[in-house]
Design a protein around this motif. Structure first.
Motif, mmCIF file in Angstrom:
data_model
loop_
_atom_site.group_PDB
_atom_site.id
_atom_site.type_symbol
_atom_site.label_atom_id
_atom_site.label_comp_id
_atom_site.label_asym_id
_atom_site.label_seq_id
_atom_site.Cartn_x
_atom_site.Cartn_y
_atom_site.Cartn_z
ATOM 1 N N CYS A 97 14.504 52.269 43.394
ATOM 2 C CA CYS A 97 13.628 52.883 42.411
ATOM 3 C C CYS A 97 13.713 54.410 42.504
ATOM 4 C CB CYS A 97 12.186 52.426 42.674
ATOM 5 S SG CYS A 97 10.990 53.306 41.662
ATOM 6 N N SER A 156 11.810 52.210 46.354
ATOM 7 C CA SER A 156 11.759 50.812 46.742
ATOM 8 C C SER A 156 13.058 50.103 46.353
ATOM 9 C CB SER A 156 10.569 50.133 46.046
ATOM 10 O OG SER A 156 10.746 48.745 46.052
ATOM 11 N N CYS A 170 10.860 48.425 38.690
ATOM 12 C CA CYS A 170 10.522 48.447 40.110
ATOM 13 C C CYS A 170 9.298 47.542 40.321
ATOM 14 C CB CYS A 170 10.209 49.872 40.556
ATOM 15 S SG CYS A 170 9.476 49.945 42.202
ATOM 16 N N CYS A 215 9.742 55.565 43.751
ATOM 17 C CA CYS A 215 9.213 55.290 45.087
ATOM 18 C C CYS A 215 10.283 54.851 46.081
ATOM 19 C CB CYS A 215 8.098 54.239 45.013
ATOM 20 S SG CYS A 215 8.724 52.600 44.606
ATOM 21 N N CYS A 236 6.158 49.922 42.049
ATOM 22 C CA CYS A 236 5.380 50.888 41.271
ATOM 23 C C CYS A 236 5.414 50.605 39.765
ATOM 24 C CB CYS A 236 5.846 52.324 41.565
ATOM 25 S SG CYS A 236 7.491 52.679 40.936
HETATM 26 ZN ZN ZN Z 1 9.149 52.196 42.385
#
Ligand code: ZN
Length: 142
Positions: free
Chosen positions: A36, A41, A8, A39, A11
């Motif tokens: 992810c 994402s 990711c 998070c 993070c």
């Molecule tokens: Zn992440």
């Protein structure tokens, strides 16, 4: 199946994920189905270090083939030993000798073995003389 290590970008968490192919990975990535786990994402990329099971499978397959080849070679070698002990070697006279056996009813306790061309064997076969084609490994140690 192929395993990718994904990272990711937000993070910096890395995690492994399985895909049916590299194309499936590209497809999921394009559709934003890769996210992810931490998070959420969507900036998930595969890392360069991507261990693939394909490589390992191929390696063991090669090993198996080598083992198989070695075993086959052993079987042929044993077969050759048996023939050398129980048959008379007549070399290139094989066709002549085979005909002698067949037509002159030549008495012999042993069978014969030797070399013959495919055409020779075909002729013998047409005359009703049975021959057997066997794999032969040339003995280079002598
Ligand atoms: Zn992440």
């Amino acid at each position: 199946m192929i395993k990718y290590r994904l990272i990711c970008q937000d993070c910096e968490t890395t995690f492994d994920s399985w895909f049916s192919s590299s194309k499936e990975y590209e497809r999921l990535k394009k559709k934003n189905f890769l996210n992810c786990h931490i998070c959420n994402s969507l900036s998930v990329e595969k890392t360069l270090m991507s261990p693939s099971v394909f490589t390992r499978k191929n390696d063991s397959k090669t090993d198996n083939q080598i083992q198989k080849y070695k075993r086959t070679k052993e079987v042929i070698s044993k077969y050759q030993e048996f023939i050398k002990k129980n048959f008379d070697y007549v070399g290139e006279n094989f066709v002549y000798e085979a005909r002698s056996f067949y037509y002159k009813n030549k008495k012999a306790s042993k069978g014969i073995y030797g070399t013959a061309t495919k055409e020779d064997l075909k002729e013998l076969d047409e005359e009703g003389i049975e021959t057997e084609l066997i794999p032969w490994i040339k003995d280079n140690t002598n």
